[in-house]
Design a protein around this motif. Structure first.
Motif, PDB file in Angstrom:
ATOM      1  N   SER A  31      -9.035  11.144   5.892  1.00  0.00           N
ATOM      2  CA  SER A  31      -8.937   9.882   5.152  1.00  0.00           C
ATOM      3  C   SER A  31     -10.137   8.983   5.377  1.00  0.00           C
ATOM      4  CB  SER A  31      -7.662   9.144   5.562  1.00  0.00           C
ATOM      5  OG  SER A  31      -6.512   9.911   5.253  1.00  0.00           O
ATOM      6  N   LYS A  48       6.970   3.398   5.100  1.00  0.00           N
ATOM      7  CA  LYS A  48       5.813   3.937   4.386  1.00  0.00           C
ATOM      8  C   LYS A  48       5.036   4.808   5.382  1.00  0.00           C
ATOM      9  CE  LYS A  48       6.008   1.658   0.362  1.00  0.00           C
ATOM     10  NZ  LYS A  48       4.994   0.699  -0.085  1.00  0.00           N
ATOM     11  N   GLU A  73      -5.168   2.721  -0.084  1.00  0.00           N
ATOM     12  CA  GLU A  73      -4.649   1.393  -0.414  1.00  0.00           C
ATOM     13  C   GLU A  73      -4.373   0.586   0.852  1.00  0.00           C
ATOM     14  OE1 GLU A  73      -1.240   1.839  -2.927  1.00  0.00           O
ATOM     15  OE2 GLU A  73      -2.379   2.762  -4.563  1.00  0.00           O
ATOM     16  N   LEU A  74      -3.907   1.258   1.898  1.00  0.00           N
ATOM     17  CA  LEU A  74      -3.652   0.567   3.162  1.00  0.00           C
ATOM     18  C   LEU A  74      -4.950   0.024   3.734  1.00  0.00           C
ATOM     19  CD1 LEU A  74      -1.740  -0.196   5.519  1.00  0.00           C
ATOM     20  CD2 LEU A  74      -2.365   1.998   6.569  1.00  0.00           C
ATOM     21  N   SER A  75      -6.010   0.817   3.659  1.00  0.00           N
ATOM     22  CA  SER A  75      -7.310   0.397   4.176  1.00  0.00           C
ATOM     23  C   SER A  75      -7.770  -0.892   3.491  1.00  0.00           C
ATOM     24  CB  SER A  75      -8.336   1.509   3.969  1.00  0.00           C
ATOM     25  OG  SER A  75      -9.586   1.144   4.514  1.00  0.00           O
ATOM     26  N   LEU A 123       1.372  14.663   4.374  1.00  0.00           N
ATOM     27  CA  LEU A 123       0.609  13.526   4.915  1.00  0.00           C
ATOM     28  C   LEU A 123      -0.820  13.947   5.253  1.00  0.00           C
ATOM     29  CD1 LEU A 123       2.907  11.531   7.369  1.00  0.00           C
ATOM     30  CD2 LEU A 123       2.030  10.806   5.155  1.00  0.00           C
ATOM     31  N   ALA A 176       0.837  -1.206   0.000  1.00  0.00           N
ATOM     32  CA  ALA A 176       0.000   0.000   0.000  1.00  0.00           C
ATOM     33  C   ALA A 176       0.872   1.256   0.000  1.00  0.00           C
ATOM     34  CB  ALA A 176      -0.901  -0.010   1.227  1.00  0.00           C
ATOM     35  N   ASN A 177       0.540   2.202  -0.885  1.00  0.00           N
ATOM     36  CA  ASN A 177       1.321   3.435  -0.999  1.00  0.00           C
ATOM     37  C   ASN A 177       0.608   4.665  -0.453  1.00  0.00           C
ATOM     38  OD1 ASN A 177       3.664   2.330  -2.379  1.00  0.00           O
ATOM     39  ND2 ASN A 177       2.285   2.015  -4.115  1.00  0.00           N
ATOM     40  N   ASN A 178      -0.655   4.537  -0.069  1.00  0.00           N
ATOM     41  CA  ASN A 178      -1.395   5.638   0.546  1.00  0.00           C
ATOM     42  C   ASN A 178      -2.440   5.029   1.477  1.00  0.00           C
ATOM     43  OD1 ASN A 178      -3.776   4.954  -1.095  1.00  0.00           O
ATOM     44  ND2 ASN A 178      -2.643   5.906  -2.793  1.00  0.00           N
ATOM     45  N   TYR A 179      -3.159   5.883   2.203  1.00  0.00           N
ATOM     46  CA  TYR A 179      -4.081   5.334   3.204  1.00  0.00           C
ATOM     47  C   TYR A 179      -5.231   4.554   2.564  1.00  0.00           C
ATOM     48  CZ  TYR A 179      -7.131   4.543   7.069  1.00  0.00           C
ATOM     49  OH  TYR A 179      -7.916   3.904   7.994  1.00  0.00           O
ATOM     50  N   TYR A 231       1.536   6.961   6.113  1.00  0.00           N
ATOM     51  CA  TYR A 231       0.168   6.979   5.607  1.00  0.00           C
ATOM     52  C   TYR A 231      -0.683   8.157   6.093  1.00  0.00           C
ATOM     53  CZ  TYR A 231       1.370   2.328   4.033  1.00  0.00           C
ATOM     54  OH  TYR A 231       1.992   1.271   3.401  1.00  0.00           O
TER      55      TYR A 231
END
Length: 321
Positions: free
Chosen positions: A236, A212, A134-136, A230, A129-132, A214
């Motif tokens: 987000s 990384k 994608e992390l989610s 950020l 994941a490169n951003n929140y 986020y």
């Protein structure tokens, strides 16, 4: 004769109060030397000295998540010569520790808040994941497999991790370490997946691109160059998410009011000291400038924090004896 002696005793007591401080003042830091809270205390002591005109001695009394040092101050003589500089654990310990040796709201005089330190949500270098956003999605797809690092029970990273899990409604495997150093080492090595920790501990790793990054945990984005881009967790999608590690100053209950007022005045002066502000900003900390610099408002804030964190900690079932 008895009335005369009582009058003399009262006069001597008043004289002692107004002479305060006429000897070194101890500031108990309930953590080991060299950590973020210790740094705040040493910087503050330099600025308090300018107004109080006395030597301030930092005494590190670590152990039991900060409760040993807090207990020492709660039981100290209420004369203004033993103070406590503590962080958010002041509000979380009542829920974390079932055999706490003091009552947070009853056994201290609240002298005022000092600063707030934002936190950041970070991940291991190899996380896809490169951003929140994608992390989610990654967190949702990997339920039951996620390792969340923290620096130990009651640490800032532990508390932020608990609130984050509660907010996203995903349980993770919590991996406690004996301090931020080893937790960060394993995150960098990929042994654990994510961590939420203070900017004082994460900024250099984010700036160097070793982890990384986020989101930040405050309602507004930060102005620090390395963190300015950020997003907040609130923007987000985690509405209302707000965690920062704050520090406050305390004295034992029944410390004379004139002494409390003198220390509070010195604290307010310290919070306007350009040197202190410069040192704190270098740590990513934000100086308190609102009404929480007053003892009564400081106490109201801590009570609200106790009410905020208590249910989160109890729901997680993570206690210490």
């Amino acid at each position: 004769m008895k009335k005369l002696l009582l009058s003399l005793a009262a006069s001597m007591a008043v004289g002692a109060v107004w002479a305060y401080p006429d000897k070194p003042v101890n500031i108990v830091v309930p953590f080991a030397a060299g950590g973020p809270t210790d740094k705040v205390a040493r910087d503050l002591a330099e600025s308090l000295r300018k107004t109080l005109g006395a030597t301030l001695v930092i005494e590190n009394v670590g152990g039991a998540g900060g409760t040993l040092g807090a207990t020492k101050v709660a039981k100290a003589a209420p004369d203004g010569y033993t103070l406590l500089l503590h962080h958010i654990s002041m509000a979380t310990s009542p829920a974390l520790y079932r055999n706490l040796q003091y009552k947070t709201l009853d056994d201290f005089e609240y002298l005022g808040m000092i600063n707030e330190v934002p936190m950041t949500l970070i991940g291991k270098p190899g996380l896809p994941a490169n951003n929140y956003a994608e992390l989610s999605k990654w967190l949702e797809a990997n339920k039951g497999k996620i390792n969340l690092a923290n620096a130990g029970l009651g640490a800032a990273s532990h508390l932020c991790g608990l609130l984050f899990q509660s907010a996203i409604k995903i349980d993770m495997t919590t991996v406690p370490y004996k301090g931020t150093g080893p937790a960060m080492t394993d995150l960098l090595g990929g042994q654990v997946d994510i961590m939420c920790d203070q900017t004082t501990n994460t900024t250099s790793q984010i700036e160097s691109g070793k982890v990384k990054a986020y989101a930040v945990t405050t309602p507004k984005r930060l102005s620090t160059p390395a963190l300015a881009k950020l997003p907040t967790l609130d923007e987000s999608g985690l509405k209302g998410f707000n965690v920062s590690i704050w520090h406050g100053l305390y004295a034992p209950k029944n410390t004379p009011k004139p002494v409390v007022e003198k220390i509070n005045a010195a604290l307010k002066a310290a919070l306007k000291d350009p040197e202190f502000i410069k040192r704190q900003e270098a740590l990513g900390a934000v100086i308190i400038t609102d009404k929480r610099v007053e003892g009564a408002e400081h106490k109201k804030f801590v009570e609200a924090e106790i009410n905020k964190w208590g249910p989160v900690i109890k729901a997680a079932g993570q206690y210490a004896d």
